[in-house]
Design a protein around this motif. Structure first.
Motif, mmCIF file in Angstrom:
data_model
loop_
_atom_site.group_PDB
_atom_site.id
_atom_site.type_symbol
_atom_site.label_atom_id
_atom_site.label_comp_id
_atom_site.label_asym_id
_atom_site.label_seq_id
_atom_site.Cartn_x
_atom_site.Cartn_y
_atom_site.Cartn_z
ATOM 1 N N THR A 101 1.956 1.938 -3.485
ATOM 2 C CA THR A 101 0.713 2.203 -4.379
ATOM 3 C C THR A 101 0.685 3.827 -4.070
ATOM 4 O O THR A 101 0.473 4.752 -4.991
ATOM 5 C CB THR A 101 -0.571 1.487 -3.920
ATOM 6 O OG1 THR A 101 -0.111 0.027 -4.235
ATOM 7 C CG2 THR A 101 -1.356 2.136 -4.783
ATOM 8 N N LEU A 102 0.761 3.951 -2.753
ATOM 9 C CA LEU A 102 0.689 5.425 -2.228
ATOM 10 C C LEU A 102 1.554 6.616 -2.934
ATOM 11 O O LEU A 102 1.366 7.771 -3.464
ATOM 12 C CB LEU A 102 0.246 5.832 -0.978
ATOM 13 C CG LEU A 102 -0.833 5.236 -0.127
ATOM 14 C CD1 LEU A 102 -0.660 5.284 1.228
ATOM 15 C CD2 LEU A 102 -2.059 5.826 -0.741
ATOM 16 N N ARG A 103 2.887 5.763 -2.801
ATOM 17 C CA ARG A 103 3.999 6.683 -3.451
ATOM 18 C C ARG A 103 3.801 7.060 -4.949
ATOM 19 O O ARG A 103 4.209 8.107 -5.263
ATOM 20 C CB ARG A 103 5.290 6.034 -2.928
ATOM 21 C CG ARG A 103 6.511 7.142 -3.245
ATOM 22 C CD ARG A 103 7.771 6.281 -2.902
ATOM 23 N NE ARG A 103 7.887 4.978 -3.687
ATOM 24 C CZ ARG A 103 8.611 4.869 -4.819
ATOM 25 N NH1 ARG A 103 8.906 5.875 -5.352
ATOM 26 N NH2 ARG A 103 8.506 3.761 -5.469
ATOM 27 N N LEU A 133 -7.830 3.770 -5.277
ATOM 28 C CA LEU A 133 -6.601 2.792 -5.300
ATOM 29 C C LEU A 133 -6.948 1.360 -5.117
ATOM 30 O O LEU A 133 -7.800 1.091 -4.523
ATOM 31 C CB LEU A 133 -5.683 3.623 -4.669
ATOM 32 C CG LEU A 133 -5.216 5.162 -4.536
ATOM 33 C CD1 LEU A 133 -4.213 5.462 -3.349
ATOM 34 C CD2 LEU A 133 -4.646 5.126 -6.014
ATOM 35 N N PHE A 180 -7.538 -0.470 -1.457
ATOM 36 C CA PHE A 180 -7.872 0.571 -0.443
ATOM 37 C C PHE A 180 -9.419 0.184 -0.210
ATOM 38 O O PHE A 180 -10.305 0.781 -1.204
ATOM 39 C CB PHE A 180 -7.488 1.673 -0.815
ATOM 40 C CG PHE A 180 -6.015 1.926 -0.811
ATOM 41 C CD1 PHE A 180 -5.722 2.823 0.453
ATOM 42 C CD2 PHE A 180 -5.088 1.552 -1.400
ATOM 43 C CE1 PHE A 180 -4.029 2.914 0.816
ATOM 44 C CE2 PHE A 180 -3.639 1.722 -1.269
ATOM 45 C CZ PHE A 180 -3.279 2.444 -0.326
ATOM 46 N N LEU A 195 -8.633 8.152 -2.404
ATOM 47 C CA LEU A 195 -7.948 6.865 -1.704
ATOM 48 C C LEU A 195 -8.508 5.495 -2.044
ATOM 49 O O LEU A 195 -8.252 4.594 -2.246
ATOM 50 C CB LEU A 195 -7.999 7.202 -0.293
ATOM 51 C CG LEU A 195 -6.919 8.348 0.022
ATOM 52 C CD1 LEU A 195 -6.864 8.548 1.651
ATOM 53 C CD2 LEU A 195 -5.485 8.064 -0.202
ATOM 54 N N ILE A 197 -6.512 5.761 7.527
ATOM 55 C CA ILE A 197 -5.413 6.949 7.180
ATOM 56 C C ILE A 197 -6.049 8.304 7.388
ATOM 57 O O ILE A 197 -5.114 9.072 7.725
ATOM 58 C CB ILE A 197 -5.231 6.477 5.558
ATOM 59 C CG1 ILE A 197 -4.536 5.265 5.152
ATOM 60 C CG2 ILE A 197 -4.272 7.778 4.879
ATOM 61 C CD1 ILE A 197 -4.337 4.909 3.795
ATOM 62 N N ILE A 256 0.089 12.682 0.186
ATOM 63 C CA ILE A 256 -0.628 11.673 0.476
ATOM 64 C C ILE A 256 -1.580 11.986 1.743
ATOM 65 O O ILE A 256 -2.687 11.707 1.862
ATOM 66 C CB ILE A 256 0.294 10.486 0.970
ATOM 67 C CG1 ILE A 256 0.992 9.989 -0.052
ATOM 68 C CG2 ILE A 256 -0.735 9.452 1.924
ATOM 69 C CD1 ILE A 256 1.889 8.970 0.209
ATOM 70 N N SER A 272 1.276 6.975 -6.655
ATOM 71 C CA SER A 272 -0.090 7.727 -6.992
ATOM 72 C C SER A 272 0.117 9.145 -6.676
ATOM 73 O O SER A 272 -0.411 10.063 -7.437
ATOM 74 C CB SER A 272 -1.265 7.158 -6.529
ATOM 75 O OG SER A 272 -1.364 5.568 -6.666
ATOM 76 N N PHE A 273 0.518 9.511 -5.503
ATOM 77 C CA PHE A 273 0.518 10.873 -5.155
ATOM 78 C C PHE A 273 2.276 11.571 -5.170
ATOM 79 O O PHE A 273 2.248 12.862 -4.981
ATOM 80 C CB PHE A 273 -0.106 10.936 -3.615
ATOM 81 C CG PHE A 273 -1.397 10.663 -3.451
ATOM 82 C CD1 PHE A 273 -2.277 11.425 -4.003
ATOM 83 C CD2 PHE A 273 -1.617 9.332 -3.069
ATOM 84 C CE1 PHE A 273 -3.699 11.081 -3.945
ATOM 85 C CE2 PHE A 273 -2.952 8.690 -3.119
ATOM 86 C CZ PHE A 273 -4.061 9.725 -3.580
ATOM 87 N N ASP A 289 0.845 -1.303 -0.035
ATOM 88 C CA ASP A 289 0.151 0.027 -0.007
ATOM 89 C C ASP A 289 0.888 1.368 0.046
ATOM 90 O O ASP A 289 0.595 2.225 -0.598
ATOM 91 C CB ASP A 289 -0.946 -0.133 1.301
ATOM 92 C CG ASP A 289 -1.921 -1.369 1.251
ATOM 93 O OD1 ASP A 289 -2.259 -1.848 -0.035
ATOM 94 O OD2 ASP A 289 -2.237 -1.747 2.169
#
Length: 329
Positions: A202-204, A224, A227, A221, A235, A213, A206-207, A199
């Motif tokens: 994925t966050l890194r 994604l 999630f 969120l 989060i 983030i 995407s954002f 995860d």
């Protein structure tokens, strides 16, 4: 001539006193070595057979075992301590400040050991000594014969480990945290519940950054992969929920109310002092007499002349003086 006489006398009259046994050989410890230096007093100790994977030699040292340049170990059996409780205090007094790391290795070979270990722990705390307890195999049940062999060399294993890790840096037991941005981002985000390393990647991707983030809304969120509602809620709570919870707020409110009540009390007391003492209360009216109950009337008959004359005669009969007068006449 005098020497010959002396020799003859010594040969003619041999000494009948028993000669003391020869002291065990003592080897001075080398400055640099891979051997555990043992005090000659420990000769014959059963745990010597359990020291493996390292060398052993006897040396003139204060401690029982020297497992490093600045590390000394005192060995104590609780069975021996129960018979000679003053022994360990004497050894610690002789030890002084000879070593930087001072260890007391205790062999627990008695059943009632709690009180003894508690007293030894207090003694070690006062004298800046680290305590290690090794449990003996004697008090295991006979059915667990396999455990007996594993427990018999516990004390010896401690000594061997201390010697093997003499020159090892403390970094081996420290938490390894990388200093790069990706590793720090992974460490911080995985501390949130339900968020794993996948995860975080994925966050890194995407954002792009930690700031983006933290500012992302719930709708983005949830789009994604991987999630769900629970993970997104965790989060958002991590970034937006205040640090002060309801318990902290209620406590602060309670303290504020108590402070306000105290100040109000002090203010009212000041006003009372300024206005003077309060007026005295009005006296109560006198209480009416209780009515006469019927039972009192029955017990206490009304006053009559007949009853009074009968009572007077009865009193005269009961008078001892009057009876004496009759007897004398």
């Amino acid at each position: 001539m005098r020497s010959m006489v002396t020799c003859r006398r010594s040969s003619c009259f041999p000494s009948t006193m028993a000669q003391p046994p020869a002291a065990p050989p003592v080897v001075l410890p080398s400055s640099i070595g891979n051997n555990i230096i043992m005090n000659p007093l420990q000769r014959g100790n059963p745990i010597l057979e359990s020291i493996r994977n390292t060398g052993k030699e006897y040396g003139d040292i204060i401690a029982d075992y020297q497992v490093g340049r600045t590390t000394g170990v005192l060995f104590l059996s609780l069975k021996y301590h129960r018979l000679h409780p003053e022994y360990i205090a004497t050894r610690i007094e002789k030890l002084g400040i000879s070593y930087k790391l001072r260890i007391l290795l205790i062999l627990c070979d008695i059943s009632e050991h709690r009180e003894a270990i508690r007293e030894l722990t207090k003694l070690c705390l006062i004298n800046n000594i680290t305590i290690i307890v090794a449990f003996s195999y004697v008090y295991h049940h006979a059915l667990y014969s396999s455990l007996m062999l594993s427990r018999s060399d516990e004390a010896g294993h401690y000594l061997a480990t201390l010697k093997q890790f003499e020159h090892k840096p403390p970094d081996l037991i420290k938490e390894r945290v990388d200093k790069d941005y990706t590793s720090m981002l992974r460490t911080s985000l995985t501390s949130i519940s339900k968020v794993n390393k996948t995860d975080v990647e994925t966050l890194r991707t995407s954002f792009g950054s930690f700031a983006n983030i933290s500012k992302a809304d719930s709708a983005r969120l949830q789009n994604l992969p991987g999630f769900g509602q629970v993970k997104v809620k965790n989060i958002k709570n991590a970034f937006e929920k205040p640090f002060r919870n309801n318990a902290t707020n209620s406590l602060a409110t309670l303290i504020a109310n108590e402070t306000e009540s105290d100040s109000h009390t002090h203010t009212s007391k000041g006003k009372e002092i300024a206005m003077g003492p309060p007026p005295a209360p009005h006296p109560r009216p006198p209480r009416n007499s209780s009515p006469v109950w019927d039972i009192e009337l029955d017990v206490t008959p009304p006053h009559s002349p007949v009853a009074s004359s009968a009572a007077q005669k009865q009193g005269e009969q009961d008078n001892p003086n009057w009876v004496v007068d009759l007897d004398t006449i």
